[in-house]
Design a protein around this motif. Structure first.
Motif, PDB file in Angstrom:
ATOM      1  N   THR A 136      -1.954   3.599  -5.419  1.00 30.06           N
ATOM      2  CA  THR A 136      -2.347   4.955  -5.777  1.00 30.06           C
ATOM      3  C   THR A 136      -3.831   4.950  -6.095  1.00 30.06           C
ATOM      4  O   THR A 136      -4.395   3.905  -6.446  1.00 30.06           O
ATOM      5  N   SER A 137      -4.474   6.096  -5.955  1.00 28.79           N
ATOM      6  CA  SER A 137      -5.916   6.158  -6.203  1.00 28.79           C
ATOM      7  C   SER A 137      -6.261   7.485  -6.868  1.00 28.79           C
ATOM      8  O   SER A 137      -5.510   8.467  -6.772  1.00 28.79           O
ATOM      9  N   ASP A 138      -7.404   7.507  -7.541  1.00 28.75           N
ATOM     10  CA  ASP A 138      -7.858   8.744  -8.177  1.00 28.75           C
ATOM     11  C   ASP A 138      -8.934   9.409  -7.323  1.00 28.75           C
ATOM     12  O   ASP A 138      -9.261   8.942  -6.224  1.00 28.75           O
ATOM     13  N   THR A 183       0.498   5.730  -1.752  1.00 29.21           N
ATOM     14  CA  THR A 183       0.295   5.264  -0.383  1.00 29.21           C
ATOM     15  C   THR A 183       0.947   3.894  -0.226  1.00 29.21           C
ATOM     16  O   THR A 183       0.857   3.053  -1.116  1.00 29.21           O
ATOM     17  N   VAL A 184       1.617   3.683   0.896  1.00 31.10           N
ATOM     18  CA  VAL A 184       2.169   2.363   1.213  1.00 31.10           C
ATOM     19  C   VAL A 184       1.433   1.856   2.440  1.00 31.10           C
ATOM     20  O   VAL A 184       1.463   2.484   3.496  1.00 31.10           O
ATOM     21  N   ARG A 185       0.758   0.719   2.272  1.00 30.25           N
ATOM     22  CA  ARG A 185      -0.118   0.188   3.319  1.00 30.25           C
ATOM     23  C   ARG A 185       0.319  -1.216   3.703  1.00 30.25           C
ATOM     24  O   ARG A 185       0.686  -2.027   2.856  1.00 30.25           O
ATOM     25  N   ALA A 186       0.299  -1.500   4.995  1.00 30.60           N
ATOM     26  CA  ALA A 186       0.692  -2.815   5.486  1.00 30.60           C
ATOM     27  C   ALA A 186      -0.302  -3.873   5.008  1.00 30.60           C
ATOM     28  O   ALA A 186      -1.504  -3.761   5.266  1.00 30.60           O
ATOM     29  N   GLU A 187       0.203  -4.880   4.311  1.00 27.42           N
ATOM     30  CA  GLU A 187      -0.652  -5.981   3.867  1.00 27.42           C
ATOM     31  C   GLU A 187      -0.858  -6.970   5.003  1.00 27.42           C
ATOM     32  O   GLU A 187      -1.919  -7.569   5.150  1.00 27.42           O
ATOM     33  N   GLU A 225       1.256   8.207   3.113  1.00 20.40           N
ATOM     34  CA  GLU A 225       0.014   8.428   2.381  1.00 20.40           C
ATOM     35  C   GLU A 225       0.240   9.330   1.182  1.00 20.40           C
ATOM     36  O   GLU A 225       0.959  10.327   1.263  1.00 20.40           O
ATOM     37  N   GLN A 226      -0.384   8.966   0.077  1.00 23.51           N
ATOM     38  CA  GLN A 226      -0.301   9.738  -1.153  1.00 23.51           C
ATOM     39  C   GLN A 226      -0.744  11.175  -0.912  1.00 23.51           C
ATOM     40  O   GLN A 226      -1.757  11.428  -0.267  1.00 23.51           O
ATOM     41  N   GLY A 227       0.057  12.145  -1.419  1.00 18.14           N
ATOM     42  CA  GLY A 227      -0.291  13.549  -1.293  1.00 18.14           C
ATOM     43  C   GLY A 227       0.158  14.203  -0.004  1.00 18.14           C
ATOM     44  O   GLY A 227       0.006  15.411   0.164  1.00 18.14           O
ATOM     45  N   LYS A 228       0.714  13.410   0.919  1.00 16.92           N
ATOM     46  CA  LYS A 228       1.192  13.960   2.183  1.00 16.92           C
ATOM     47  C   LYS A 228       2.709  13.810   2.272  1.00 16.92           C
ATOM     48  O   LYS A 228       3.314  13.006   1.583  1.00 16.92           O
ATOM     49  N   ARG A 243     -10.808   4.955  -6.962  1.00 17.02           N
ATOM     50  CA  ARG A 243     -10.352   3.732  -7.625  1.00 17.02           C
ATOM     51  C   ARG A 243      -8.873   3.525  -7.346  1.00 17.02           C
ATOM     52  O   ARG A 243      -8.068   4.446  -7.502  1.00 17.02           O
ATOM     53  N   GLU A 244      -8.513   2.317  -6.912  1.00 19.68           N
ATOM     54  CA  GLU A 244      -7.140   2.034  -6.495  1.00 19.68           C
ATOM     55  C   GLU A 244      -6.408   1.165  -7.511  1.00 19.68           C
ATOM     56  O   GLU A 244      -7.007   0.312  -8.164  1.00 19.68           O
ATOM     57  N   VAL A 245      -5.114   1.392  -7.605  1.00 21.41           N
ATOM     58  CA  VAL A 245      -4.233   0.556  -8.408  1.00 21.41           C
ATOM     59  C   VAL A 245      -3.068   0.139  -7.525  1.00 21.41           C
ATOM     60  O   VAL A 245      -2.478   0.980  -6.829  1.00 21.41           O
ATOM     61  N   ILE A 246      -2.751  -1.154  -7.505  1.00 28.04           N
ATOM     62  CA  ILE A 246      -1.600  -1.648  -6.752  1.00 28.04           C
ATOM     63  C   ILE A 246      -0.381  -1.587  -7.664  1.00 28.04           C
ATOM     64  O   ILE A 246      -0.332  -2.233  -8.700  1.00 28.04           O
TER      65      ILE A 246
END
Length: 228
Positions: free
Chosen positions: A65-67, A98-102, A45-48, A71-74
């Protein structure tokens, strides 16, 4: 013993570990842990921070990533053989994305200590990690360039070409369906704008959706990307 053999077999499928010596591979096989993530679950997860390198065995994941407004950007899509978390392990900083399972994915997880030992004891593996970081930097540079210099048509064309690959007949196709929402997150545009662009591309014959759900990408889409 069977667990060690099983882990060794799994290691042999991962290009990053292919240059390990027999003794190094056995040591790593004793240290790795297998894990499964369901669709939508986050591997990092982003930031962790996390203390493991995760290597994808099966499935597909998205780097996002998100702000502060959500808002998310792939940023990228990851496939079997790709690995996650090496930047955080190297500089001890939180994850930048963040890396998330698709879809459901299986991964091998290697702890910080064992990963660091591999790098210090095997220059070929260290070089492979360094090469992977350079490739990610080049990809990031290309994405920044497209966002700064291309219009939405050009960015959509570029994204479609990145997803495409040749089939057995030599046609360029996109096998996995890409939603308009996901495409919008990749190119930094609204879903409505992307939907209009895709409709126009289909009407003008740049792309064609097949009956099986795959998308045929015409050669002249390359020209649209360059023009964009």
């Amino acid at each position: 013993m069977s667990t060690i053999v099983s882990n060794l077999e799994l290691l042999r499928r991962v290009p990053l570990f292919s240059m390990l010596t027999a003794s190094q591979a056995e040591a790593v096989s004793n240290a790795i842990v297998k894990a499964r993530f369901k669709r939508g679950e986050s591997i990092v997860e982003q930031g962790k921070k996390s203390n493991a390198l995760s290597i994808i065995l099966t499935g597909r994941a998205r780097v996002m990533t998100s702000d502060a407004r959500g808002r998310e950007v792939i940023l990228a899509t990851m496939h079997p053989g790709d690995y996650i978390g090496e930047m955080s392990l190297i500089d001890n900083e939180p994850h930048s994305a963040t890396v998330r399972a698709e879809i459901q994915i299986d991964v091998l997880m290697l702890g910080r200590l064992e990963f660091t030992r591999c790098l210090s004891e095997n220059s070929s593996m260290a070089y492979a990690v360094m090469k992977g970081l350079v490739q990610r930097l080049r990809h990031a540079d290309s994405k920044i360039e497209s966002l700064a210099l291309m219009d939405v048509y050009g960015r959509v064309a570029k994204a479609l070409l990145e997803f495409s690959s040749p089939d057995a007949r030599g046609d360029t196709i996109i096998r996995d369906k890409v939603s308009r929402q996901d495409l919008a997150k990749m190119v930094g545009a609204s879903r409505e704008m992307v939907s209009r662009v895709m409709k126009d591309l289909e009407e003008r014959g740049f792309v064609e959706t097949r009956a099986d759900g795959s998308m045929l990408v015409k050669e002249r889409l390359n020209g649209l990307e360059r023009a964009g």
